[in-house]
Motif scaffolding. Structure first.
Motif, PDB file in Angstrom:
ATOM      1  N   GLY A  43     -43.513 -19.330  44.046  1.00  0.00           N
ATOM      2  CA  GLY A  43     -42.932 -18.071  43.997  1.00  0.00           C
ATOM      3  C   GLY A  43     -41.557 -17.903  44.405  1.00  0.00           C
ATOM      4  N   HIS A  44     -41.146 -18.595  45.613  1.00  0.00           N
ATOM      5  CA  HIS A  44     -39.958 -18.745  46.028  1.00  0.00           C
ATOM      6  C   HIS A  44     -38.954 -19.048  44.662  1.00  0.00           C
ATOM      7  CE1 HIS A  44     -36.680 -21.620  47.306  1.00  0.00           C
ATOM      8  NE2 HIS A  44     -36.311 -20.703  47.907  1.00  0.00           N
ATOM      9  N   LEU A  45     -39.400 -20.436  43.880  1.00  0.00           N
ATOM     10  CA  LEU A  45     -38.668 -20.811  43.051  1.00  0.00           C
ATOM     11  C   LEU A  45     -38.482 -19.983  41.681  1.00  0.00           C
ATOM     12  CD1 LEU A  45     -39.656 -24.602  43.049  1.00  0.00           C
ATOM     13  CD2 LEU A  45     -37.463 -23.675  43.621  1.00  0.00           C
ATOM     14  N   ALA A  46     -39.506 -19.027  41.730  1.00  0.00           N
ATOM     15  CA  ALA A  46     -39.623 -18.149  40.423  1.00  0.00           C
ATOM     16  C   ALA A  46     -38.535 -17.009  40.757  1.00  0.00           C
ATOM     17  CB  ALA A  46     -41.167 -17.626  40.542  1.00  0.00           C
ATOM     18  N   ALA A  47     -38.520 -16.469  42.198  1.00  0.00           N
ATOM     19  CA  ALA A  47     -37.594 -15.592  42.585  1.00  0.00           C
ATOM     20  C   ALA A  47     -36.192 -16.112  42.433  1.00  0.00           C
ATOM     21  CB  ALA A  47     -37.936 -15.221  43.936  1.00  0.00           C
ATOM     22  N   MET A  48     -35.992 -17.317  42.782  1.00  0.00           N
ATOM     23  CA  MET A  48     -34.691 -17.978  42.566  1.00  0.00           C
ATOM     24  C   MET A  48     -34.323 -18.021  41.305  1.00  0.00           C
ATOM     25  SD  MET A  48     -33.078 -18.691  45.522  1.00  0.00           S
ATOM     26  CE  MET A  48     -31.794 -19.818  45.318  1.00  0.00           C
ATOM     27  N   ALA A  49     -35.244 -18.440  40.185  1.00  0.00           N
ATOM     28  CA  ALA A  49     -34.822 -18.489  38.703  1.00  0.00           C
ATOM     29  C   ALA A  49     -34.500 -17.219  38.132  1.00  0.00           C
ATOM     30  CB  ALA A  49     -36.016 -19.173  38.124  1.00  0.00           C
ATOM     31  N   GLY A  50     -35.033 -15.912  38.845  1.00  0.00           N
ATOM     32  CA  GLY A  50     -35.028 -14.928  38.018  1.00  0.00           C
ATOM     33  C   GLY A  50     -33.641 -14.050  38.631  1.00  0.00           C
ATOM     34  N   LEU A  51     -33.121 -14.457  39.900  1.00  0.00           N
ATOM     35  CA  LEU A  51     -32.073 -13.986  40.469  1.00  0.00           C
ATOM     36  C   LEU A  51     -30.627 -14.859  40.129  1.00  0.00           C
ATOM     37  CD1 LEU A  51     -33.660 -12.839  43.827  1.00  0.00           C
ATOM     38  CD2 LEU A  51     -32.908 -11.328  41.985  1.00  0.00           C
ATOM     39  N   VAL A  52     -30.687 -15.941  40.185  1.00  0.00           N
ATOM     40  CA  VAL A  52     -29.753 -17.110  40.436  1.00  0.00           C
ATOM     41  C   VAL A  52     -29.116 -16.907  38.822  1.00  0.00           C
ATOM     42  CG1 VAL A  52     -28.498 -19.056  40.496  1.00  0.00           C
ATOM     43  CG2 VAL A  52     -30.010 -18.011  42.248  1.00  0.00           C
ATOM     44  N   ARG A  53     -27.854 -16.403  38.789  1.00  0.00           N
ATOM     45  CA  ARG A  53     -27.291 -16.430  37.073  1.00  0.00           C
ATOM     46  C   ARG A  53     -25.978 -17.155  37.231  1.00  0.00           C
ATOM     47  NH1 ARG A  53     -28.175 -11.181  38.252  1.00  0.00           N
ATOM     48  NH2 ARG A  53     -26.205 -10.950  37.701  1.00  0.00           N
ATOM     49  N   ALA A  54     -25.753 -18.279  36.379  1.00  0.00           N
ATOM     50  CA  ALA A  54     -24.607 -19.046  36.289  1.00  0.00           C
ATOM     51  C   ALA A  54     -23.385 -18.174  35.964  1.00  0.00           C
ATOM     52  CB  ALA A  54     -24.587 -20.054  35.033  1.00  0.00           C
ATOM     53  N   ASP A  55     -23.543 -16.755  35.201  1.00  0.00           N
ATOM     54  CA  ASP A  55     -22.176 -15.983  35.158  1.00  0.00           C
ATOM     55  C   ASP A  55     -21.594 -15.206  36.451  1.00  0.00           C
ATOM     56  OD1 ASP A  55     -24.415 -14.491  34.723  1.00  0.00           O
ATOM     57  OD2 ASP A  55     -23.463 -13.188  33.520  1.00  0.00           O
ATOM     58  N   VAL A  56     -22.637 -15.243  37.363  1.00  0.00           N
ATOM     59  CA  VAL A  56     -22.432 -14.644  38.456  1.00  0.00           C
ATOM     60  C   VAL A  56     -22.142 -15.505  39.760  1.00  0.00           C
ATOM     61  CG1 VAL A  56     -23.181 -12.618  40.187  1.00  0.00           C
ATOM     62  CG2 VAL A  56     -23.700 -12.557  37.876  1.00  0.00           C
ATOM     63  N   HIS A  57     -23.143 -16.528  39.778  1.00  0.00           N
ATOM     64  CA  HIS A  57     -22.857 -17.373  40.902  1.00  0.00           C
ATOM     65  C   HIS A  57     -22.500 -18.664  40.768  1.00  0.00           C
ATOM     66  CE1 HIS A  57     -26.385 -14.301  41.433  1.00  0.00           C
ATOM     67  NE2 HIS A  57     -25.781 -14.198  42.222  1.00  0.00           N
ATOM     68  N   GLY A  58     -22.067 -18.895  39.508  1.00  0.00           N
ATOM     69  CA  GLY A  58     -21.606 -20.192  39.330  1.00  0.00           C
ATOM     70  C   GLY A  58     -22.431 -21.148  38.890  1.00  0.00           C
ATOM     71  N   THR A  59     -22.047 -22.352  38.526  1.00  0.00           N
ATOM     72  CA  THR A  59     -22.894 -23.349  37.826  1.00  0.00           C
ATOM     73  C   THR A  59     -23.733 -24.311  39.057  1.00  0.00           C
ATOM     74  OG1 THR A  59     -21.206 -25.046  37.327  1.00  0.00           O
ATOM     75  CG2 THR A  59     -21.674 -23.565  35.790  1.00  0.00           C
ATOM     76  N   GLY A  60     -23.363 -24.304  40.129  1.00  0.00           N
ATOM     77  CA  GLY A  60     -24.008 -25.165  40.989  1.00  0.00           C
ATOM     78  C   GLY A  60     -25.477 -25.276  41.438  1.00  0.00           C
ATOM     79  N   LEU A  61     -26.162 -23.964  41.094  1.00  0.00           N
ATOM     80  CA  LEU A  61     -27.396 -23.919  41.237  1.00  0.00           C
ATOM     81  C   LEU A  61     -28.209 -23.813  39.933  1.00  0.00           C
ATOM     82  CD1 LEU A  61     -27.963 -21.081  44.205  1.00  0.00           C
ATOM     83  CD2 LEU A  61     -28.220 -23.639  44.232  1.00  0.00           C
ATOM     84  N   GLU A  62     -27.435 -24.215  38.787  1.00  0.00           N
ATOM     85  CA  GLU A  62     -28.044 -24.295  37.379  1.00  0.00           C
ATOM     86  C   GLU A  62     -28.460 -25.331  37.319  1.00  0.00           C
ATOM     87  OE1 GLU A  62     -29.115 -22.423  33.888  1.00  0.00           O
ATOM     88  OE2 GLU A  62     -28.160 -21.408  35.567  1.00  0.00           O
ATOM     89  N   GLY A  63     -27.725 -26.660  37.500  1.00  0.00           N
ATOM     90  CA  GLY A  63     -28.023 -27.932  37.394  1.00  0.00           C
ATOM     91  C   GLY A  63     -27.706 -28.138  36.092  1.00  0.00           C
ATOM     92  N   ALA A  64     -27.597 -29.937  35.667  1.00  0.00           N
ATOM     93  CA  ALA A  64     -27.334 -30.475  34.529  1.00  0.00           C
ATOM     94  C   ALA A  64     -28.345 -31.045  34.019  1.00  0.00           C
ATOM     95  CB  ALA A  64     -26.022 -31.137  34.640  1.00  0.00           C
ATOM     96  N   GLU A  65     -29.515 -30.970  34.549  1.00  0.00           N
ATOM     97  CA  GLU A  65     -30.860 -31.721  34.100  1.00  0.00           C
ATOM     98  C   GLU A  65     -31.081 -31.347  32.430  1.00  0.00           C
ATOM     99  OE1 GLU A  65     -30.491 -30.638  37.013  1.00  0.00           O
ATOM    100  OE2 GLU A  65     -30.535 -32.430  38.097  1.00  0.00           O
ATOM    101  N   GLY A  66     -31.623 -32.235  31.778  1.00  0.00           N
ATOM    102  CA  GLY A  66     -32.369 -31.730  30.578  1.00  0.00           C
ATOM    103  C   GLY A  66     -31.401 -30.988  29.585  1.00  0.00           C
TER     104      GLY A  66
END
Length: 311
Positions: free
Chosen positions: A150-173
């Protein structure tokens, strides 16, 4: 004659960062199932896998990415919490005409945060890249998780590369696709980690003693944990606006993740003008223990996702 270095096509080395879907297996119920697809690989870690279940349909269907719980320390994409039969969860999602994507992610003793979020976002990008092969509408993806998921679902819904940068986006896959989602269902997830740093865990059976999930997730020196906690907390990003619709469901008597955690996230989302519904479950402990409402909770969650993904 000049020798040339072998390419990935020649030898399969280095391994690709993800693998294309293998053919589906269609059951007698008409559901097409893709098992164990590698959505991200990186040296030193097991491949991250996902399963896809697609209901019979005349065209592409919306998809729900299911994120398991387990304190970021354990868990398996194939199994919901013991209070929620897999047949109930899977049947409700597929019966609503939605595809179900169950994902694994790195546990915190493999890698601390944000590795888990990187993996979730990589899974979403993978589904979007291969949507046509999977029979999914890549523009209509939601996330649903319980506890750590649930925590990760909330983070996935809230963290956006265009607003928060790419550090939490990751480069996997898959790297080129967008990781945004249209709806979030969060069952009893942590939203403000800093507020519960140092909170004692209820006694858990087993040997050796169970690690503290929060400390293990954050990693690093103890002095750095408050700052790390803010980075890993959904409330940090909820005030920025632009969030997809949220459904938060949480037991009032939760002794592992206090109900106040979902209250805090709902309050910040509401103040930012977000579309959020908070459903308390009276008398329920963590994973809805002690509640007879589980079938209704599943139905509510699926209807919320169907509404927002089918619009």
């Amino acid at each position: 004659m000049t020798a040339t270095a072998p390419t990935q096509t020649d030898t399969g080395w280095p391994p690709p960062p993800f693998r294309a879907p293998t053919p589906a297996v269609t059951g007698t119920d008409g559901v097409r199932r893709f098992h164990g697809l590698s959505y991200a690989t990186s040296p030193g870690y097991r491949p991250r896998l996902l399963d896809v279940h697609v209901p019979p349909a005349d065209g592409p269907v919306p998809a729900v990415v299911w994120i398991h719980g387990g304190g970021w320390l354990e868990g398996d994409r194939r199994y919901p919490p013991p209070t929620v039969p897999a047949e109930l969860l899977h049947g409700a999602v597929l019966g609503a005409g939605l595809a179900l994507v169950g994902i694994d992610y790195r546990h915190s003793l493999e890698a601390p945060f944000p590795a888990q979020l990187h993996d979730v976002k990589a899974a979403i990008r993978y589904v979007r890249r291969h949507a046509a092969a999977l029979g999914i509408d890549g523009e209509r993806i939601g996330v649903w998780g319980e506890s750590a998921g649930g925590h990760l679902a909330a983070m996935a819904g809230l963290v956006r590369a265009d607003v928060h940068g790419t550090g939490l986006e990751g480069a996997e896959g898959v790297r080129e696709e967008d990781s945004g989602v249209l709806a979030v269902v969060d069952w009893y997830g942590v939203s403000d980690i800093e507020a519960i740093l140092g909170q004692p865990m209820p006694p858990l059976p087993g040997e050796p003693p169970y690690p503290n999930p929060i400390d293990t997730l954050l990693g690093g020196p103890e002095a750095e944990r408050p700052a790390r906690a803010r980075v890993a907390s959904p409330v940090t990003y909820a005030a920025d606006g632009g969030a997809p619709p949220f459904l938060l469901i949480h037991g009032r008597e939760d002794r592992v993740v206090p109900y106040s955690q979902s209250e805090a996230l709902a309050r910040v989302l509401t103040d930012a003008g977000g579309d959020v519904t908070l459903r308390p479950v009276e008398g329920a402990d963590h994973i809805f223990l002690g509640s007879a409402e589980v079938p209704a909770i599943v139905a509510h969650s699926v209807e919320f996702l169907r509404k927002h993904l089918s619009a």
